[in-house]
Design an enzyme around this catalytic site. Structure first.
Site, PDB file in Angstrom:
ATOM      1  N   LYS A 273       0.842  -1.206   0.000  1.00 49.63           N
ATOM      2  CA  LYS A 273       0.000   0.000   0.000  1.00 49.63           C
ATOM      3  C   LYS A 273       0.878   1.259   0.000  1.00 49.63           C
ATOM      4  CE  LYS A 273      -0.483  -0.199   5.047  1.00 49.63           C
ATOM      5  NZ  LYS A 273      -1.271  -0.821   6.116  1.00 49.63           N
TER       6      LYS A 273
ATOM      7  N   TYR B 193      17.542  29.238  10.199  1.00 48.13           N
ATOM      8  CA  TYR B 193      16.354  29.974  10.657  1.00 48.13           C
ATOM      9  C   TYR B 193      16.195  29.881  12.171  1.00 48.13           C
ATOM     10  CZ  TYR B 193      14.691  30.439   5.864  1.00 48.13           C
ATOM     11  OH  TYR B 193      14.560  30.765   4.559  1.00 48.13           O
TER      12      TYR B 193
HETATM   13  C1  LIG Z   1      -0.585  -1.771   6.868  1.00 51.76           C
HETATM   14  C2  LIG Z   1      -1.176  -3.071   7.254  1.00 51.76           C
HETATM   15  C3  LIG Z   1      -0.391  -4.228   7.306  1.00 51.76           C
HETATM   16  C4  LIG Z   1       1.107  -4.181   7.219  1.00 51.76           C
HETATM   17  O1  LIG Z   1       1.596  -3.666   8.453  1.00 51.76           O
HETATM   18  P1  LIG Z   1       3.147  -3.542   8.781  1.00 51.76           P
HETATM   19  O2  LIG Z   1       3.186  -3.135  10.190  1.00 51.76           O
HETATM   20  O3  LIG Z   1       3.665  -2.498   7.855  1.00 51.76           O
HETATM   21  O4  LIG Z   1       3.754  -4.864   8.524  1.00 51.76           O
HETATM   22  C5  LIG Z   1      -1.021  -5.437   7.499  1.00 51.76           C
HETATM   23  N1  LIG Z   1      -2.382  -5.499   7.672  1.00 51.76           N
HETATM   24  C6  LIG Z   1      -3.153  -4.400   7.651  1.00 51.76           C
HETATM   25  C7  LIG Z   1      -4.611  -4.534   7.882  1.00 51.76           C
HETATM   26  C8  LIG Z   1      -2.579  -3.156   7.457  1.00 51.76           C
HETATM   27  O5  LIG Z   1      -3.350  -2.064   7.467  1.00 51.76           O
END
Ligand SMILES: *Cc1c(COP(=O)(O)O)cnc(C)c1O
Length: 345
Positions: free
Chosen positions: A29, A240
């Protein structure tokens, strides 16, 4: 940004060893956490990955185009009225998170089912399970899954509670493969592996929320060039807000990296670059396109020399903790803001 897709495959293989009885999915994702979902998915599919997860159908459709038919691509957010058709066109498998999504999907193809076991974010609540079975019209889900809230804290009581709730709820769907663990959860123990684990951030080299895992390979490197080296007298201030004052005569380097590139401003006065085998602290604030580091007594510091800000000597989990955030945010903040260059695959 250099992304080592070979390292991503090595990390996937690490999870295979960790959970030998389960299938290992790949969570890609948010453009594979900013590393590029297309090259990452291609490398993983070539190494044998057969199951992928994205958050949205748009991301999933891109991965489908890259991989062709064959691999299963789950969409974690589930379908909306606007993208039911896209699920069909791209042969995506939605994760159904609510009775409304079950109704919308209307058993038009394979779908997974997310059961909420304590995160209270997405998923069917325990009190909705009977209605859920009726709504599914006796179609067995392709997957039943849940998600751990505290997986990186191995001894947290939430883990055992969620494990019990998940195991109980899953008995209602005896034919469906089961999945509970992401990166951190996979390390709690074999009880958490079930049929499929879903690592995301671990593939990209991080142990997960507030965790480090030295067994994982470094997948992301951020390097930036020095633009100028300056000799500065004691009492001079930097950047800054003039938030840092030189306590003595110093040599400093101004580097072409800033928060517009995704280098978090919260690393002001806390982060470091690595040059000549040593950490070179950031002096004062991170600017939009520039950052100043201390290169006193560093012979390598010259205009044009590259400085490492993320990589084997500036580990992701270390940088995240200095920035007061999670590795997830460090990676996704770099997404799309810096030029990507693949290495190995
Ligand atoms: C993002 C997500 C994962 C992966 O999680 P990580 O901690 O990055 O391994 C797995 N299952 C769901 C439902 C997620 O939202």
């Amino acid at each position: 940004m250099r992304v080592d897709y070979g390292a991503i495959v090595e990390n996937w293989a690490f999870f295979k060893k960790q959970a030998p009885t389960a299938a290992i999915a790949a969570v890609v994702k948010a453009d594979a956490y900013g590393l590029g979902s297309i090259p990452a998915s291609r490398a993983l599919a070539q190494a044998g990955a057969r199951v992928f997860f994205t958050a949205t159908s748009a991301e999933a459709a891109l991965v489908r185009k890259a991989l062709g038919e064959g691999p299963q691509i789950f969409v974690l957010n589930g379908p909306s009225a606007d993208d039911v058709a896209l699920h069909g066109d791209a042969k995506l498998t939605p994760i159904l998170n609510s009775l409304a999504q079950i109704k919308l999907w209307d058993a038009r193809g394979p779908a997974g089912l997310h059961i909420d076991t304590g995160m209270n974010r997405l998923g069917i609540g325990p009190e909705e399970l009977t209605q859920t079975m009726m709504a599914l019209r006796e179609v067995s889900p392709t997957l039943v899954m849940s998600h751990l809230a505290c997986g990186s804290d191995l001894k947290h009581p939430m883990n055992a509670l969620q494990l019990k709730r998940f195991t109980d709820a899953a008995t209602l769907f005896p034919k469906a493969p089961r999945s509970l663990a992401a990166t951190a959860g996979a390390l709690i123990g074999p009880d958490y592996h079930f049929d499929l684990i879903r690592p995301g951030v671990g593939l990209y080299g991080s142990g997960g929320l507030d965790a480090n895992n030295p067994a994982l390979s470094t997948a992301v490197n951020i390097d930036a060039p020095i633009l100028q080296v300056r000799d500065v007298n004691a009492g001079e201030t930097f950047g800054y807000g003039a938030t840092f004052t030189a306590p003595k005569k110093m040599r400093t380097a101004t580097v072409a990296l800033g928060y517009a590139d995704g280098y978090l401003r919260s690393l002001s006065g806390r982060g470091y670059g690595v040059l000549g085998g040593a950490k070179r602290p950031i002096l004062g604030r991170v600017s939009m396109d520039l950052v100043i580091i201390d290169v006193t007594d560093c012979a390598e510091a010259q205009a044009g020399t590259m400085v490492e800000f993320l990589g084997p000597n500036a580990p992701l989990d270390d940088v995240a903790s200095l920035a007061g955030t999670a590795s997830y945010e460090v990676l996704t903040t770099f997404a799309g803001t810096v030029r990507k260059m693949g290495v190995r695959g």
